[in-house]
Design a protein around this motif. Sequence first.
Motif, PDB file in Angstrom:
ATOM      1  N   ARG A 212       0.854  -1.171   0.000  1.00  5.88           N
ATOM      2  CA  ARG A 212       0.000   0.000   0.000  1.00  5.88           C
ATOM      3  C   ARG A 212       0.898   1.231   0.000  1.00  5.88           C
ATOM      4  NH1 ARG A 212      -2.728  -3.787  -0.573  1.00  5.88           N
ATOM      5  NH2 ARG A 212      -4.715  -4.369   0.405  1.00  5.88           N
ATOM      6  N   PRO A 213       0.452   2.340  -0.552  1.00  3.59           N
ATOM      7  CA  PRO A 213       1.270   3.564  -0.481  1.00  3.59           C
ATOM      8  C   PRO A 213       1.595   3.915   0.971  1.00  3.59           C
ATOM      9  CG  PRO A 213      -0.504   3.843  -2.061  1.00  3.59           C
ATOM     10  CD  PRO A 213      -0.771   2.545  -1.352  1.00  3.59           C
ATOM     11  N   GLY A 214       2.876   4.086   1.244  1.00  2.90           N
ATOM     12  CA  GLY A 214       3.322   4.368   2.608  1.00  2.90           C
ATOM     13  C   GLY A 214       3.456   3.137   3.472  1.00  2.90           C
ATOM     14  N   GLY A 215       3.335   1.946   2.889  1.00  3.73           N
ATOM     15  CA  GLY A 215       3.337   0.713   3.647  1.00  3.73           C
ATOM     16  C   GLY A 215       4.719   0.145   3.909  1.00  3.73           C
ATOM     17  N   VAL A 216       4.755  -0.807   4.862  1.00  7.54           N
ATOM     18  CA  VAL A 216       5.984  -1.504   5.253  1.00  7.54           C
ATOM     19  C   VAL A 216       5.741  -3.000   5.102  1.00  7.54           C
ATOM     20  CG1 VAL A 216       7.631  -1.960   7.109  1.00  7.54           C
ATOM     21  CG2 VAL A 216       6.609   0.318   6.870  1.00  7.54           C
ATOM     22  N   ILE A 217       6.570  -3.666   4.306  1.00  4.72           N
ATOM     23  CA  ILE A 217       6.425  -5.092   4.023  1.00  4.72           C
ATOM     24  C   ILE A 217       7.494  -5.864   4.791  1.00  4.72           C
ATOM     25  CG2 ILE A 217       6.480  -6.864   2.225  1.00  4.72           C
ATOM     26  CD1 ILE A 217       5.605  -4.685   0.239  1.00  4.72           C
TER      27      ILE A 217
END
Length: 468
Positions: free
Chosen positions: A415-420
């Motif tokens: 997602r935009p701004g996400g952390v995986i």
Amino acid sequence: MALGVTVAGCAPADGGPRAARQIALDPTLPHVVEPASVTGLETVTRSATDKRHRLFTTYPVVPGAEALTERLARAVDDLADPYERDITSGRAELGGLVPELNVQWSLTAASGNVVGVRLVNWKSQGADVGETRRTYWYDGTTGKAVGSDALVNGERDLERLAELVRARIEAKADPKRVTAFPETFSSMAFNDDGELVVEFSDHSVAPDAPGRVAVALSAREFEPLLSDLGRRARAASLAPRPRLTLGADVPTATRDVRTRVPSARVNCSVAKCVALTFDDGPGPDTPRLLDALDRADARATFFVVGANAAAHPQVVRRMAAEGHEIGDHTRCHRDLTRLAPIQVHAEVQQTQDTVRRITGRAPVLLRPPYGASNGVVTDVARSLGLVQVLWNADTLDWRDQDPAAVADRAVGGARPGGVILMHDTYGTSVDAVPRIVARLKGEGYTLVTVSDLLAARHARPGDRFTGL
């Protein structure tokens, strides 16, 4: 002779001034060899977590000591496999807490044709709580890996050793439990002064007393009892410039590290940003991962375990040189919410010191193991100027052998701004990275570091950031 009773703690995995200070304060702590001094040493790391359990194990692979690798792998599997079977079968007693198993290692000697490896296992599963300790020795003259009892000549001298320990063990322990069996003497090594350290697992000789029980015997007492291996092990532990001579063919790295010119920070309030993060390394597959990221011109954030970073300083330096961010994942990957404040601080601070020593710069990000945090962890993070970083997408790569499935979960959770969340200690994860990067770029994402994501969020030390 000295005797020590200390609180439970992770096995130190590097040497240096701090280890020397520990030995000076407690002579019952074994000598520690810096793992980076062993050319070609690798680490094997296994981790897993869900709502029912937490697991982290690691052990070293020393070139030329294949029998030792097999013995260590078997020892770790003998701890981890039953633990996971109990979880899977539902036999584990939760007792209100998620069960945890943690196995760490340190080198007690690595010189000539002798290697010593100490395994410390912390387990918390219902009423079963405490540490076990075992030290294994590799004898290059025979090519065999043996238990600590092999440091002693035989049964008669093992009984004599038991008598010495029984005569000096403190009142809170039970001398009758110090029996002349190899299992009793499963962890023996030498301290910096060459004294013989005999340590016991929790509750084995002090069933009602918490903490570690150990004694340090003077050379006058134990030297007549040592086997040939025992004498060589002591000499290896005291070697001023330890150097292994196992005849291993260790490949040398030929790849030149490309130092990236710092690029202008991406404005993630405008760009479609996502951060790939990798936990638990470095490991054997991390250089291959760095190659893949370099080819794709992509940056990532690595939350390193301090013990693994100390064993692979050249890989950590490469991470920094190639523009990746390095975060703190603690020294030993313990669940911080179960530790006392001073232990939490030590777990975090030691990795800060390790990374600073290797790269010249300490991390500004902390990822608590298992994402487990509380007020104490937050206070420690705040005191050290660290933002806590969790995640919004978990690839579950630790339980999947299919790179395509890992890639699908990574891209599906982006997602935009996400952390995986991923792990560079699993080859499957590394195999998945090229397709993950290509697909994310195809969807218009810019791969950035976590600090790039945080730039527009004004995060303060101690804050918890999950992405988005």
